[in-house]
Design a protein around this motif. Structure first.
Motif, PDB file in Angstrom:
ATOM      1  N   HIS A 100       0.827  -1.204   0.000  1.00  0.00           N
ATOM      2  CA  HIS A 100       0.000   0.000   0.000  1.00  0.00           C
ATOM      3  C   HIS A 100       0.865   1.259   0.000  1.00  0.00           C
ATOM      4  O   HIS A 100       0.528   2.245  -0.657  1.00  0.00           O
ATOM      5  N   ALA A 101       1.950   1.224   0.711  1.00  0.00           N
ATOM      6  CA  ALA A 101       2.834   2.390   0.777  1.00  0.00           C
ATOM      7  C   ALA A 101       3.653   2.570  -0.487  1.00  0.00           C
ATOM      8  O   ALA A 101       4.133   3.677  -0.773  1.00  0.00           O
ATOM      9  N   ASN A 102       3.814   1.492  -1.265  1.00  0.00           N
ATOM     10  CA  ASN A 102       4.665   1.543  -2.462  1.00  0.00           C
ATOM     11  C   ASN A 102       3.915   1.024  -3.679  1.00  0.00           C
ATOM     12  O   ASN A 102       4.293   0.013  -4.280  1.00  0.00           O
ATOM     13  N   PRO A 103       2.846   1.714  -4.071  1.00  0.00           N
ATOM     14  CA  PRO A 103       2.008   1.223  -5.172  1.00  0.00           C
ATOM     15  C   PRO A 103       2.687   1.367  -6.525  1.00  0.00           C
ATOM     16  O   PRO A 103       3.434   2.319  -6.764  1.00  0.00           O
ATOM     17  N   GLU A 104       2.415   0.392  -7.412  1.00  0.00           N
ATOM     18  CA  GLU A 104       2.898   0.440  -8.791  1.00  0.00           C
ATOM     19  C   GLU A 104       1.746   0.110  -9.723  1.00  0.00           C
ATOM     20  O   GLU A 104       0.919  -0.754  -9.436  1.00  0.00           O
ATOM     21  N   LEU A 105       1.708   0.791 -10.849  1.00  0.00           N
ATOM     22  CA  LEU A 105       0.610   0.627 -11.799  1.00  0.00           C
ATOM     23  C   LEU A 105       0.803  -0.633 -12.640  1.00  0.00           C
ATOM     24  O   LEU A 105       1.847  -1.285 -12.598  1.00  0.00           O
ATOM     25  N   SER A 106      -0.236  -0.955 -13.414  1.00  0.00           N
ATOM     26  CA  SER A 106      -0.199  -2.126 -14.280  1.00  0.00           C
ATOM     27  C   SER A 106       1.016  -2.112 -15.185  1.00  0.00           C
ATOM     28  O   SER A 106       1.367  -1.074 -15.763  1.00  0.00           O
TER      29      SER A 106
ATOM     30  N   ALA B 126       9.126  -3.616  -8.570  1.00  0.00           N
ATOM     31  CA  ALA B 126       9.445  -3.587  -7.145  1.00  0.00           C
ATOM     32  C   ALA B 126       8.450  -4.421  -6.350  1.00  0.00           C
ATOM     33  O   ALA B 126       8.819  -5.067  -5.360  1.00  0.00           O
ATOM     34  N   THR B 127       7.190  -4.408  -6.767  1.00  0.00           N
ATOM     35  CA  THR B 127       6.182  -5.243  -6.122  1.00  0.00           C
ATOM     36  C   THR B 127       6.542  -6.712  -6.269  1.00  0.00           C
ATOM     37  O   THR B 127       6.490  -7.491  -5.311  1.00  0.00           O
ATOM     38  N   GLN B 128       6.922  -7.100  -7.482  1.00  0.00           N
ATOM     39  CA  GLN B 128       7.340  -8.470  -7.742  1.00  0.00           C
ATOM     40  C   GLN B 128       8.531  -8.849  -6.865  1.00  0.00           C
ATOM     41  O   GLN B 128       8.574  -9.935  -6.278  1.00  0.00           O
ATOM     42  N   LYS B 129       9.500  -7.951  -6.764  1.00  0.00           N
ATOM     43  CA  LYS B 129      10.700  -8.217  -5.970  1.00  0.00           C
ATOM     44  C   LYS B 129      10.350  -8.412  -4.499  1.00  0.00           C
ATOM     45  O   LYS B 129      10.871  -9.320  -3.833  1.00  0.00           O
ATOM     46  N   LYS B 130       9.448  -7.581  -3.972  1.00  0.00           N
ATOM     47  CA  LYS B 130       9.063  -7.691  -2.574  1.00  0.00           C
ATOM     48  C   LYS B 130       8.363  -9.020  -2.300  1.00  0.00           C
ATOM     49  O   LYS B 130       8.662  -9.690  -1.289  1.00  0.00           O
ATOM     50  N   ILE B 131       7.434  -9.418  -3.156  1.00  0.00           N
ATOM     51  CA  ILE B 131       6.737 -10.691  -2.964  1.00  0.00           C
ATOM     52  C   ILE B 131       7.732 -11.853  -3.044  1.00  0.00           C
ATOM     53  O   ILE B 131       7.677 -12.796  -2.248  1.00  0.00           O
ATOM     54  N   ALA B 132       8.671 -11.762  -3.997  1.00  0.00           N
ATOM     55  CA  ALA B 132       9.695 -12.808  -4.120  1.00  0.00           C
ATOM     56  C   ALA B 132      10.543 -12.898  -2.856  1.00  0.00           C
ATOM     57  O   ALA B 132      10.904 -13.993  -2.408  1.00  0.00           O
ATOM     58  N   GLU B 133      10.869 -11.762  -2.250  1.00  0.00           N
ATOM     59  CA  GLU B 133      11.629 -11.759  -1.001  1.00  0.00           C
ATOM     60  C   GLU B 133      10.859 -12.454   0.116  1.00  0.00           C
ATOM     61  O   GLU B 133      11.429 -13.231   0.900  1.00  0.00           O
ATOM     62  N   MET B 134       9.556 -12.179   0.191  1.00  0.00           N
ATOM     63  CA  MET B 134       8.727 -12.808   1.225  1.00  0.00           C
ATOM     64  C   MET B 134       8.656 -14.321   1.005  1.00  0.00           C
ATOM     65  O   MET B 134       8.687 -15.101   1.960  1.00  0.00           O
ATOM     66  N   LEU B 135       8.585 -14.736  -0.255  1.00  0.00           N
ATOM     67  CA  LEU B 135       8.541 -16.162  -0.567  1.00  0.00           C
ATOM     68  C   LEU B 135       9.874 -16.834  -0.228  1.00  0.00           C
ATOM     69  O   LEU B 135       9.893 -17.955   0.293  1.00  0.00           O
ATOM     70  N   THR B 136      10.961 -16.148  -0.526  1.00  0.00           N
ATOM     71  CA  THR B 136      12.289 -16.700  -0.216  1.00  0.00           C
ATOM     72  C   THR B 136      12.439 -16.942   1.280  1.00  0.00           C
ATOM     73  O   THR B 136      12.995 -17.963   1.706  1.00  0.00           O
ATOM     74  N   PHE B 137      11.927 -16.025   2.074  1.00  0.00           N
ATOM     75  CA  PHE B 137      11.992 -16.172   3.530  1.00  0.00           C
ATOM     76  C   PHE B 137      11.251 -17.426   3.995  1.00  0.00           C
ATOM     77  O   PHE B 137      11.588 -18.015   5.019  1.00  0.00           O
ATOM     78  N   GLU B 138      10.233 -17.844   3.200  1.00  0.00           N
ATOM     79  CA  GLU B 138       9.473 -19.045   3.539  1.00  0.00           C
ATOM     80  C   GLU B 138      10.053 -20.295   2.887  1.00  0.00           C
ATOM     81  O   GLU B 138       9.463 -21.369   2.966  1.00  0.00           O
ATOM     82  N   GLY B 139      11.193 -20.149   2.219  1.00  0.00           N
ATOM     83  CA  GLY B 139      11.858 -21.306   1.640  1.00  0.00           C
ATOM     84  C   GLY B 139      11.535 -21.553   0.183  1.00  0.00           C
ATOM     85  O   GLY B 139      11.931 -22.581  -0.379  1.00  0.00           O
TER      86      GLY B 139
END
Length: 410
Positions: free
Chosen positions: A34-40, A45-58
């Motif tokens: 929400h703080a770092n919105p990106e358009l279609s 950066a959104t993709q990178k953040k989600i990938a980081e969260m997934l990496t943390f989960e293995g």
């Protein structure tokens, strides 16, 4: 419509399958997006953040599609009927200014915000990943979680999901949307069409320029366009069945260069929405016929262009029937059809889907608070598996609904 008092909900007990610490992770992702919105088509950066969260989960190598989208598969290791489910969460923001200056995680980018809840969609989909990982030894089948970009602008991410085969081999798909018009803690699961298709059209009217002192020497493109705007609405009031819920809207009207010159070119842009595939085709044909005939009647010409967008989202009956008691066990049923269009229609057109509004076979709609966000999507996905995939005997065949998505020609 039943409601749930979030103040008395034991989140871990209600969901049952989210491991400790999930709430903090899901809300952290939501607040960051929400703080770092990106358009279609801009969401790197959104993709990178989600990938980081997934990496943390293995999960280290998520699949990449449509440049800014990603997906992961969690394969169950338990016993039971191996149902394979796709769970979709869209991720992009809108070109809207954030109005909540008091929000601690308000948008940091002027003119962009998650105004339609995609931060919630993405974080709820991440919750499915957490739930699937926690339950993989006790579940059969596969959960594919798709973080889908580009719902608002071409090239559309939903078309890529279907076109690149991300749905092949799966039994059904589940999606969620948030709806601020229904009470928090409630949801809606409907059978059949739950949203409308959305297509854009452009009509270019050509006339002949002349001075306004001698209008008979010209052909007024503005007058032709005005006649078209009025007559187009009769395609709804006099040629469309009420159950199709069709709508024609003119959003842009351009023409003219001077106040004293008869306009020789007018451009109209609009949208056509309907729940019916037949109405979608018929309205396209009739809009083009109407434009050309009205132009001819006024001694002008007309060109018609159509850009096919999202099909209607159609909830597959069997999936919806299993989903309703699964979710209703602790939330309750309610809310009516969603009159907007959803890009999940491209998935709906390719396989059984259910759409719950928090909120595809199933698309569900719900209104969520940050409390209810914890159990919306994860509960839906796993309760469908519990009802469907873990039964001793296979249930009725899901089949495949199928009107594959096709780009309509003008």
């Amino acid at each position: 419509m039943k409601t749930i008092d979030s103040s008395v909900v034991d989140l871990q007990g209600a969901v049952g399958h989210l491991p400790p610490g999930s709430e903090e992770k899901i809300l952290a992702l939501r607040h960051h997006l929400h703080a770092n919105p990106e358009l279609s088509n801009q969401g790197y950066a959104t993709q990178k953040k989600i990938a980081e969260m997934l990496t943390f989960e293995g999960i280290h190598d998520p699949g990449i599609f449509h440049a800014t989208g990603l997906y992961v598969d969690i394969v169950g290791e338990g016993n039971g009927t191996p149902l394979k489910v796709v769970v979709r969460g869209d991720i992009d923001a809108l070109p809207v200014e954030e109005a909540r200056s008091d929000l601690p995680f308000r948008s940091r980018h002027p003119g962009k915000m998650h105004a339609r809840g995609r931060d919630a969609h993405a974080s709820a989909a991440f919750g499915v990943v957490l739930a699937a990982l926690a339950q993989r030894k006790h579940s059969a089948g596969t959960v594919r979680v798709v973080f889908q970009p580009a719902e608002e602008a071409e090239p559309l991410g939903g078309r890529t999901v279907a076109g690149q085969g991300l749905l092949e081999g799966f039994d059904c798909a589940v999606g969620m949307h948030v709806n601020p018009e229904i009470q928090s803690g409630t949801f809606s699961v409907l059978v059949g069409p739950v949203t409308k298709s959305s297509d854009e059209f452009r009509v270019i009217f050509k006339g002949k320029r002349s001075h306004c002192a001698w209008p008979e020497l010209g052909v007024d493109a503005i007058a032709i366009a005005c006649a078209f705007v009025n007559e187009a609405q009769k395609l709804i009031s006099r040629e469309s069945h009420v159950d199709e819920a069709s709508v024609i809207s003119i959003g842009q009207f351009q023409g003219g260069e001077a106040t004293n010159i008869v306009c020789d070119r007018g451009v109209i842009d609009g949208t056509r929405r309907t729940r019916s595939l037949d109405a979608r085709r018929n309205l396209c044909r009739r809009l083009e016929e109407l434009a050309r005939h009205i132009a001819l009647m006024h001694r002008g010409e007309a060109g018609f262009q159509l850009t096919a967008g999202e099909p209607a989202v159609v909830n597959y009956p069997i999936v919806s029937q299993y989903a309703t008691p699964a979710i209703g066990g602790f939330l309750g049923k309610g809310a009516g059809p969603d009159e907007t269009s959803r890009e999940s229609g491209m998935i709906s057109a390719s396989m059984p889907r259910s759409y719950h509004q928090s909120t595809s076979g199933l698309d569900v709609t719900t209104r969520i608070s940050e409390t209810s966000l914890m159990f919306t999507h994860p509960s839906l996905a796993f309760r469908i598996r519990m009802f469907y995939g873990q039964r001793a005997q296979p249930g009725p065949s899901l089949g495949h609904s199928s009107v594959p998505y096709r780009k309509m020609e003008s």
